[in-house]
Design an enzyme around this catalytic site. Structure first.
Site, PDB file in Angstrom:
ATOM      1  N   LYS A 188      55.360 -15.840  32.729  1.00 17.05           N
ATOM      2  CA  LYS A 188      55.458 -15.118  31.428  1.00 17.05           C
ATOM      3  C   LYS A 188      55.867 -15.925  30.478  1.00 17.05           C
ATOM      4  CE  LYS A 188      58.364 -12.541  28.480  1.00 17.05           C
ATOM      5  NZ  LYS A 188      58.974 -13.238  27.437  1.00 17.05           N
ATOM      6  N   HIS A 193      67.884 -20.029  22.928  1.00 12.62           N
ATOM      7  CA  HIS A 193      67.260 -18.661  22.787  1.00 12.62           C
ATOM      8  C   HIS A 193      68.194 -17.724  21.707  1.00 12.62           C
ATOM      9  CE1 HIS A 193      64.732 -15.301  23.371  1.00 12.62           C
ATOM     10  NE2 HIS A 193      65.914 -14.472  23.875  1.00 12.62           N
ATOM     11  N   GLU A 230      58.832 -11.937  19.510  1.00 12.46           N
ATOM     12  CA  GLU A 230      59.961 -12.462  20.324  1.00 12.46           C
ATOM     13  C   GLU A 230      60.377 -13.683  19.731  1.00 12.46           C
ATOM     14  OE1 GLU A 230      60.963 -14.184  24.904  1.00 12.46           O
ATOM     15  OE2 GLU A 230      59.417 -12.847  24.632  1.00 12.46           O
ATOM     16  N   ASP A 241      41.500 -10.294  23.146  1.00  9.56           N
ATOM     17  CA  ASP A 241      42.071  -9.187  23.996  1.00  9.56           C
ATOM     18  C   ASP A 241      43.109  -9.741  25.060  1.00  9.56           C
ATOM     19  OD1 ASP A 241      42.604  -7.153  25.624  1.00  9.56           O
ATOM     20  OD2 ASP A 241      40.752  -6.470  26.080  1.00  9.56           O
TER      21      ASP A 241
END
Length: 440
Positions: free
Chosen positions: A280, A393, A85, A296
């Site tokens: 998030k 962004h 991202e 993990d």
């Protein structure tokens, strides 16, 4: 429509690819070329990657970037981040630089306890079961000595085992709830091996326990497995400074910024729809470092989100306050990580990432990862409460859009300059590149 295939796993890598492209793709040559172009020319390295999982046909690349200038407990770090991202690495770097001159990040490990459970069904008298457990508990621990010997030498091992009555949730359902210290290993295999031995000893000893009836002796073990919910494997990271030091010459005062920032965090603490997106963003930073260091990230995600909902309502993982003119922003988060075992000793880039981080212990890695999450959240909230999230962004996303249009290097140069002063959107880029090409 494709047909099922028997014995796929037994086919060679080449034969697997032949079947896939012939079954699913109209242009078999192009499909093969895409798969093979990601193979590593180093045959030994490619074989290593092939053997990480089953039915491997190629490698799937993610960019590995770095975010420099993290001052953590007085020590400078450059943090590796594996993520696809755009703007995540840039945002982390920007937050690191911001806090470098304001004392940096302060961290501490609160606890490192991990959990595993034996889930079983017992049809009988709970008082007899409790008596049995109290008598057999030392033997349960003793029977794992072959498994725990090396871990105990390093200072880890089994912390405790409890009998838990869960019959109010499911009829006749009980647990052996065990806590572990696994030091620098994440410890999944160690914990699961211990649990399976617990279950075996527990069942075997039940067969000869004199107070049990024949039915009570038939304890049914449903499963023995570690938990990825580790609320007692906690780390805290924080930043703080005088409110006036938040200004940094921007168009908003330090006082106004602090007030708006705290309000944004408060909203995420009470509003689940906001909290999910808020968290998030934190996980953008955390997952990227977890992945880069061979841990993990799926286990981390599951445990973190369960922790965010531990009070019965999903809420923010970060918190902020202003007291006596001091702005404080912090996170407390469960992170079960390892720096030995698993991919950490196998994947060359994981080894490199850990060396880049000064070869941290598991506790040190917990602190670094927590900082990455806090920095990411600070950068996002700083943008949201000042310029808005899209300005930065979308400018970072510009190159991805240009690549979709197969822009040449010259076109990229011209349009990057153009969008310094124009709002980036897919339609705006499409229009600009079409006009440029018409001109040409």
């Amino acid at each position: 429509m494709s047909k099922p295939i028997d014995g796929f796993s037994k086919l060679s890598k080449s034969k697997k690819i032949d079947w896939i492209v012939e079954t699913y793709f109209s242009n078999t040559d192009d499909a093969k070329e895409v798969l093979k172009q990601y193979w590593n020319s180093n045959k030994k390295l490619q074989q290593l990657h092939d053997e990480f999982i089953e039915n491997t046909i190629t490698n799937y690349y993610l960019p590995l970037g770095v975010a420099p200038n993290f001052l953590i407990n007085g020590k400078i770090y450059t943090i590796p981040m594996a993520i696809e991202e755009s703007s995540v690495v840039a945002a982390a770097s920007k937050a690191a630089k911001f806090w470098m001159d304001r004392g940096g990040f302060k961290t501490k490990v609160i606890s490192t306890t991990k959990i595993g459970q034996v889930h079983f069904i017992f049809k009988g008298d709970f008082e007899k079961l409790k008596t049995f457990f109290d008598l057999v508990k030392p033997k349960i621990i003793e029977d794992t000595k072959a498994i725990t010997k090396n871990m105990e030498k390093r200072g880890g091992g089994i912390i405790d085992i409890e009998l838990r009555d869960k019959t109010s949730d499911i009829g006749n359902y009980y647990q052996l709830h065990a806590s572990f210290e696994t030091l620098d290993a994440m410890g999944a295999n160690f914990i699961n091996s211990c649990l399976e031995q617990f279950a075996k000893t527990f069942k075997d000893e039940a067969q000869v326990f004199h107070l049990f009836s024949d039915e009570e002796k038939e304890i049914e073990v449903v499963m023995s497995i570690l938990s990825n919910y580790v609320p007692d494997c906690l780390v805290r990271a924080e930043v703080c400074c005088k409110v006036e030091d938040l200004n940094e010459g921007s168009t908003i005062s330090g006082e106004a910024f602090a007030k708006k920032f705290v309000q944004a965090v408060n909203i995420a603490e009470v509003e689940p729809f906001r909290a999910v997106t808020h968290n998030k963003g934190i996980m953008n930073g955390i997952d990227a470092v977890v992945l880069a260091t061979g841990n993990d990230f799926r286990a981390i995600e599951a445990g973190v989100h369960a922790y965010a909902a531990r009070k019965g309502k999903y809420s923010s993982l970060t918190h902020a306050k202003v007291e006596d003119g001091i702005f404080t922003f912090w996170i407390e988060i469960p992170l079960a990580l390892g720096t030995i075992g698993g991919l950490t000793g196998l994947h060359p880039l994981v080894k490199l990432a850990l060396e880049l981080l000064h070869k941290p212990s598991a506790k040190e890695l917990m602190q670094i990862v927590a900082v990455a999450g806090l920095a990411q959240n600070f950068a996002a909230l700083r943008s949201l409460t000042t310029t808005g999230i899209q300005q930065g962004h979308m400018k970072m996303h510009l190159m991805n859009i240009l690549n979709q249009f197969e822009a040449t290097n010259e076109e990229k140069k011209i349009l990057t300059e153009y969008f310094r002063n124009h709002t980036v959107s897919h339609s705006a880029v499409s229009e600009a590149i079409n006009k440029l090409r018409v001109k040409s």
